[in-house]
Design a protein around this motif. Sequence first.
Motif, PDB file in Angstrom:
ATOM      1  N   GLU A  58      89.618  74.069  28.841  1.00  0.00           N
ATOM      2  CA  GLU A  58      88.231  74.302  29.214  1.00  0.00           C
ATOM      3  C   GLU A  58      87.262  74.344  28.040  1.00  0.00           C
ATOM      4  N   CYS A  98      74.511  72.083  31.622  1.00  0.00           N
ATOM      5  CA  CYS A  98      75.880  72.597  31.633  1.00  0.00           C
ATOM      6  C   CYS A  98      76.299  73.030  30.220  1.00  0.00           C
ATOM      7  N   SER A 102      77.301  76.842  28.888  1.00  0.00           N
ATOM      8  CA  SER A 102      78.563  77.129  28.204  1.00  0.00           C
ATOM      9  C   SER A 102      78.314  77.764  26.839  1.00  0.00           C
TER      10      SER A 102
END
Length: 108
Positions: A58, A98, A102
Amino acid sequence: MENRTFAFIKTDKKLVKIFFKDINFIKGLGNYVEVHTTDQKRYIYYKTLKDLIETLPEEFMRVHNSYIINLTNIQSFEDNQLLCGDLKITVAKSYKDCLLESLGKMML
């Protein structure tokens, strides 16, 4: 092997072990990808970015149609430009929100 820290890739007719923490970014070259590591090595092997992003941990994120970056190896981000290793990578508009989300999770 869910918590694995490395993977093997087939390049130059041999299997090479690469630790995820050592990958700066991955550049797409059509049906091939070019893996750039922190020690300035490059490995080219047969796989598409679309297939590859599904198998990476991830901390990897796609930021452009041609680039996947390792979030832990980003040095800076300014004006849609990421500095990763010795390369500036432009972040596409469709991936920016996005990415900011993050990076926000990693802020102090």
